[in-house]
Design a protein around this motif. Sequence first.
Motif, PDB file in Angstrom:
ATOM      1  N   PHE A 237       0.823  -1.211   0.000  1.00  7.34           N
ATOM      2  CA  PHE A 237       0.000   0.000   0.000  1.00  7.34           C
ATOM      3  C   PHE A 237       0.857   1.262   0.000  1.00  7.34           C
ATOM      4  O   PHE A 237       0.562   2.236  -0.706  1.00  7.34           O
ATOM      5  CB  PHE A 237      -0.929   0.006   1.212  1.00  7.34           C
ATOM      6  N   LEU A 238       1.944   1.252   0.779  1.00  6.12           N
ATOM      7  CA  LEU A 238       2.833   2.420   0.826  1.00  6.12           C
ATOM      8  C   LEU A 238       3.500   2.668  -0.524  1.00  6.12           C
ATOM      9  O   LEU A 238       3.600   3.817  -0.981  1.00  6.12           O
ATOM     10  CB  LEU A 238       3.895   2.217   1.912  1.00  6.12           C
ATOM     11  N   VAL A 239       3.965   1.589  -1.153  1.00  9.38           N
ATOM     12  CA  VAL A 239       4.581   1.746  -2.470  1.00  9.38           C
ATOM     13  C   VAL A 239       3.523   2.172  -3.491  1.00  9.38           C
ATOM     14  O   VAL A 239       3.802   2.946  -4.415  1.00  9.38           O
ATOM     15  CB  VAL A 239       5.287   0.447  -2.902  1.00  9.38           C
ATOM     16  N   PHE A 240       2.301   1.673  -3.312  1.00  7.50           N
ATOM     17  CA  PHE A 240       1.181   2.082  -4.149  1.00  7.50           C
ATOM     18  C   PHE A 240       0.986   3.592  -4.078  1.00  7.50           C
ATOM     19  O   PHE A 240       0.847   4.280  -5.095  1.00  7.50           O
ATOM     20  CB  PHE A 240      -0.068   1.329  -3.686  1.00  7.50           C
ATOM     21  N   ALA A 241       0.973   4.150  -2.852  1.00  3.64           N
ATOM     22  CA  ALA A 241       0.803   5.593  -2.677  1.00  3.64           C
ATOM     23  C   ALA A 241       1.966   6.356  -3.299  1.00  3.64           C
ATOM     24  O   ALA A 241       1.776   7.386  -3.962  1.00  3.64           O
ATOM     25  CB  ALA A 241       0.676   5.927  -1.189  1.00  3.64           C
ATOM     26  N   ARG A 242       3.183   5.852  -3.077  1.00  3.74           N
ATOM     27  CA  ARG A 242       4.357   6.511  -3.663  1.00  3.74           C
ATOM     28  C   ARG A 242       4.283   6.491  -5.187  1.00  3.74           C
ATOM     29  O   ARG A 242       4.688   7.438  -5.862  1.00  3.74           O
ATOM     30  CB  ARG A 242       5.630   5.821  -3.177  1.00  3.74           C
ATOM     31  N   SER A 243       3.762   5.401  -5.748  1.00  8.87           N
ATOM     32  CA  SER A 243       3.684   5.286  -7.207  1.00  8.87           C
ATOM     33  C   SER A 243       2.664   6.255  -7.784  1.00  8.87           C
ATOM     34  O   SER A 243       2.845   6.765  -8.889  1.00  8.87           O
ATOM     35  CB  SER A 243       3.343   3.848  -7.602  1.00  8.87           C
ATOM     36  N   TRP A 244       1.570   6.516  -7.043  1.00  8.51           N
ATOM     37  CA  TRP A 244       0.606   7.517  -7.497  1.00  8.51           C
ATOM     38  C   TRP A 244       1.254   8.904  -7.522  1.00  8.51           C
ATOM     39  O   TRP A 244       1.034   9.677  -8.461  1.00  8.51           O
ATOM     40  CB  TRP A 244      -0.613   7.528  -6.569  1.00  8.51           C
ATOM     41  N   PHE A 245       2.027   9.192  -6.491  1.00  6.08           N
ATOM     42  CA  PHE A 245       2.749  10.466  -6.466  1.00  6.08           C
ATOM     43  C   PHE A 245       3.709  10.552  -7.648  1.00  6.08           C
ATOM     44  O   PHE A 245       3.769  11.569  -8.351  1.00  6.08           O
ATOM     45  CB  PHE A 245       3.512  10.590  -5.142  1.00  6.08           C
ATOM     46  N   HIS A 246       4.455   9.475  -7.865  1.00  6.78           N
ATOM     47  CA  HIS A 246       5.412   9.415  -8.976  1.00  6.78           C
ATOM     48  C   HIS A 246       4.694   9.616 -10.306  1.00  6.78           C
ATOM     49  O   HIS A 246       5.158  10.376 -11.170  1.00  6.78           O
ATOM     50  CB  HIS A 246       6.110   8.053  -8.931  1.00  6.78           C
ATOM     51  N   THR A 389      -2.040  15.296  -5.656  1.00  6.88           N
ATOM     52  CA  THR A 389      -0.848  14.456  -5.807  1.00  6.88           C
ATOM     53  C   THR A 389       0.171  14.718  -4.709  1.00  6.88           C
ATOM     54  O   THR A 389       0.717  13.784  -4.118  1.00  6.88           O
ATOM     55  CB  THR A 389      -0.209  14.691  -7.190  1.00  6.88           C
ATOM     56  N   VAL A 390       0.429  15.988  -4.434  1.00 10.10           N
ATOM     57  CA  VAL A 390       1.493  16.320  -3.481  1.00 10.10           C
ATOM     58  C   VAL A 390       1.098  16.024  -2.038  1.00 10.10           C
ATOM     59  O   VAL A 390       1.957  16.090  -1.145  1.00 10.10           O
ATOM     60  CB  VAL A 390       1.933  17.795  -3.619  1.00 10.10           C
ATOM     61  N   SER A 391      -0.154  15.697  -1.780  1.00 14.09           N
ATOM     62  CA  SER A 391      -0.562  15.327  -0.421  1.00 14.09           C
ATOM     63  C   SER A 391      -0.312  13.847  -0.124  1.00 14.09           C
ATOM     64  O   SER A 391      -0.347  13.434   1.045  1.00 14.09           O
ATOM     65  CB  SER A 391      -2.048  15.635  -0.219  1.00 14.09           C
ATOM     66  N   LEU A 392      -0.033  13.046  -1.155  1.00 13.48           N
ATOM     67  CA  LEU A 392       0.082  11.603  -0.978  1.00 13.48           C
ATOM     68  C   LEU A 392       1.240  11.154  -0.084  1.00 13.48           C
ATOM     69  O   LEU A 392       1.103  10.153   0.636  1.00 13.48           O
ATOM     70  CB  LEU A 392       0.197  10.926  -2.353  1.00 13.48           C
ATOM     71  N   PRO A 393       2.409  11.818  -0.075  1.00 10.41           N
ATOM     72  CA  PRO A 393       3.500  11.339   0.799  1.00 10.41           C
ATOM     73  C   PRO A 393       3.155  11.301   2.285  1.00 10.41           C
ATOM     74  O   PRO A 393       3.814  10.587   3.049  1.00 10.41           O
ATOM     75  CB  PRO A 393       4.635  12.333   0.519  1.00 10.41           C
ATOM     76  N   PHE A 394       2.109  12.024   2.731  1.00  7.39           N
ATOM     77  CA  PHE A 394       1.736  11.978   4.150  1.00  7.39           C
ATOM     78  C   PHE A 394       1.220  10.604   4.564  1.00  7.39           C
ATOM     79  O   PHE A 394       1.154  10.301   5.768  1.00  7.39           O
ATOM     80  CB  PHE A 394       0.688  13.053   4.453  1.00  7.39           C
TER      81      PHE A 394
END
Length: 413
Positions: A237-246, A389-394
């Motif tokens: 899930f964490l990598v999933f969120a990072r991939s959306w940001f990417h 998009t930029v809120s996803l790293p939280f």
Amino acid sequence: MQAQKVKLATSNPESSTVYPILFIIGLVHLLNDALQSVVPALFPVLQNSMGLTFTQLGLIAFALNATSSLIQPVVGIITDKRPSPYALPIGLTFSLFGIIGLALAPSFWVIIISVLFIGLGSAAFHPEGSRVAYMAAGNRRGLAQSIYQVGGNSGQALAPLMAAYILLPLGQKGVLWFTIVAAAAVMLLLYIAAWYKQQVAYSNRPLKQKKTITVKSTDKSIGNRRIITFSICLLIFLVFARSWFHAGITNFYAFYAIENYGIPIADSQIYIFVFLGAGAVGTFFGGPLADRFGKRLVISLSMLGSAPLALLLPFVGPTLAYLLVAIIGFIILSSFSVTVVYAQELVPGRIGLVSGLIVGLAFGMGAVGSVALGVLADWVGLTNTIIFTVSLPFIGLLTFFLPSDQKVREMHN
């Protein structure tokens, strides 16, 4: 037993790191991901020449990433049971055909079919490429994965330069130049496959003399399995969120820069190059830092350290944006290789499956993000999409629920 089998597949199973193989597989990873990066790099050209919408561009990204990513766990499961050295050059041959099709595609649907071929080639490459890096790592797994993964991130970083200096001047047919890249990757992988085959033959000999030890299930082992299952799901899930940001930055920030800063297409691509280039540097340093300070710590800091800076990005001017995207890229992608090694230690002996889940499925779910963000951009506008998009790293706050490195070692001991 399986973890020991992979460990024996190095020249010196205990400690030797086979750097020539690591550098070659890292170079091929660069070439493979450069081929994949041709697709988003071509987006501005396709938007102008075919009049494609953001939703259609998102569908192209989805076709590429879904194929290259969702198939990876399947490939990993198969190759964990039966290692397939020559799947590497065969996969890149599929990518070669896809590049040719992309260069000559007359319509949207032919583009979709072509990127499916590129995705299939990448799906065959990544689990086995990660296995080669593991086999050649010796006792420096973080460094080995960094060398391997920095190749891929460097290949992705080339996308905006390809757009600015090859695809924009030459148009769609300029993609034909990348057939040279695909052919070079196939040749290098033939060499890697021969080495890989020798290592598999070597590792199988002593294993035949070993006895299988049956371990009875206990309450503690059952509890450990639950922790491992939860941790893998959370990591995905964490990598999933990072991939959306990417996906949001690499696919749509250039359009945001054009719209808000009034700059030409070629200049907008520099932001993406800076983000991915700094990310490649971060990927390289992340592995050695994790070897020294712990993998969970690096994963946590990579997301939470980038979160406040990412939140500032939509509200700064064009000059400061260069600095921000560089710092954000370095920090958030520093955990790119670390998540793979952390997952490999959670589930030892399942190198292909773990690589398929973390590098393939989880990161590739950015494909879904590409479609969702494309629809969102058409619906609410680019600015609101970038703010989302930029809120996803939280989401990185969830990393505190992952077990520590010490806890992972204790569970397997």
